[in-house]
Design an enzyme around this catalytic site. Structure first.
Site: not given
Length: 444
Positions: A97, A99, A129, A163, A191, A401
């Site tokens: 992904h 984003d 990520d 995602e 992932e 994150h």
């Protein structure tokens, strides 16, 4: 703009160009990764089109076929294709992904969209990520093409939007489209997670989200009055019941009896109540409504129906003026009532090929796991296509994150070698009869 004005600004543009150039590594492989990381695709306003242009430029340099699809306007999905010598065989899909989640720049030691390298680590949102994986796919293909490798099976590479906000306008639409049906996908790679030790982590399933909002109602009352069944009292009773359930699940992980992905996780994400006032909240009025939100993740080995009964009978019973709703709920079962997971034993030739390829690249892996969160892989598994979660990041702290997300440059480069080994094994998987291929898919 006049020519005089342009000449006046030229030194500024030259300085800007030189500054950008100086921030890039000497290695062109790392430069390409940095360039991708420098594109701000964070929510709520991801720059999808700039990311798409970058991916398409890389595809052109690799002589890959490309296609831009917008199932939803301004949310481009880039689909690349490396045709195999036998296009009738089920294909390989490498999914990632584009984003990333939002950032709080003032809490970072390095600018989150600069891709700066410090002490051998590449700092940027998306470095783990999962922009790393998307570029590692392409770099491994670059190496295979340079060695004149010709795939037997067709390889697709997808770069998908949304995602991080559920994937409904991205992977969900893609997996249920005619485009996907025509691709005849036999295996999906998506992932995984970083590993703090030397062994890679391999994921065969993932926990499914149940985003729950519990609401309590009661008569409003004076802030000094004591009476039963206030909205806040009822909600706090539920919060305590949920807290005890969470603690019991967490204790199993702490005691080493279960892995994180094998238990039901529950985390309260918001608490909302009170009557607003110009200076905050009205202090002498008990609210008539209160609510709390919980992020629940359920593994496919859990009894989801039993959990839903618990929510209705214990967490939000109607007898205490409680109601509940799911903002998002995904079943852990497919349409045939079977748990949504990918076989990770001898019945799955793809799993054995993956393990063999990692060994061939002189790397290690741990036991198969259930991914503790949710990824786009769930949409492909729902279609009955086996999907494996894997991100080649060993000896790496898990920072997805988090502030100061980074990936060591040597781990990034090693990951390219591992994907090269995997793609060579997958794309060379010999032809089976159509009947055999269908039997394998049905079993998986």
């Amino acid at each position: 703009m006049s020519s005089t004005s342009f000449l006046h600004l030229f030194p500024f543009f030259l300085l800007l160009t030189l500054t950008l150039t100086l921030t890039l590594a000497d290695d062109p492989i790392l430069q390409r990764f940095q360039q991708y990381l420098q594109i701000d695709t964070s929510h709520p306003t991801p720059n999808y089109h700039q990311a798409a242009d970058f991916i398409l430029s890389q595809a052109k340099s690799l002589s890959l076929q490309s296609r831009t699809i917008e199932f939803v306007k301004n949310k481009p999905l880039i689909l690349l294709k490396w045709p195999g010598k036998n296009p009738n065989l089920p294909s390989i899909l490498l999914n990632s992904h584009t984003d990333v989640v939002p950032v709080e720049p003032h809490k970072w030691s390095h600018p989150p969209f600069a891709g700066e390298i410090s002490d051998g680590n590449i700092f940027a949102r998306g470095s783990q990520d999962m922009k790393c994986v998307g570029l590692q796919y392409l770099e491994s293909i670059r190496n295979l093409k340079a060695s004149n490798f010709e795939p037997l099976r067709t390889i697709y590479i997808s770069f998908i939007p949304d995602e991080e906000i559920g994937g409904h306008d991205g992977a969900d639409r893609f997996a249920n489209s005619e485009v996907f049906d025509e691709m005849n996908v036999g295996i999906v790679l998506d992932e995984g997670l970083a590993s703090p030790d030397e062994s890679y982590r391999l994921f065969y399933a993932e926990r499914c989200p149940m985003w729950l909002v519990i609401k309590a109602a009661g008569a409003p009352g004076h802030g000094a009055k004591l009476y039963d069944n206030t909205a806040m009292e009822n909600l706090l009773k539920s919060v305590e019941i949920v807290r005890r359930f969470r603690a019991a699940q967490f204790d199993l992980v702490k005691a080493g009896l279960k892995e994180e992905g094998e238990v039901v996780s529950v985390n309260m994400v918001f608490l909302k109540a009170g009557t607003p006032s110009p200076t905050g909240f009205v202090m002498n009025l008990q609210p008539s409504e209160a609510q709390a939100g919980f992020d629940i993740r359920v593994p496919p080995i859990a009894d989801q129906a039993s959990l839903e009964r618990r929510i209705a009978e214990e967490w939000a019973p109607a007898s205490r003026n409680m109601t509940f709703e799911f903002k998002q709920k995904m079943s852990v079962y497919d349409k045939n009532g079977r748990p949504i997971l990918t076989a990770h034993d001898g019945s799955n030739p793809w799993w054995a090929l993956l393990e063999g390829a990692i060994h061939k690249a002189n790397r290690k892996f741990g036991k198969p796991e259930i991914f503790p969160a949710s990824t786009d892989a769930r949409y492909f598994r729902l279609r009955g296509v086996p999907a494996i979660g894997f991100s080649p990041m060993a000896n790496t702290h898990i920072l997805l994150h988090d502030h100061n997300e980074f990936l060591n440059k040597e781990e990034y480069l090693k990951g390219i070698e591992v994907y090269e080994s995997i793609l060579e094994a997958f794309a060379s998987f010999p032809a089976e009869t159509k009947k055999d291929e269908e039997a394998i898919r049905d079993e998986l």
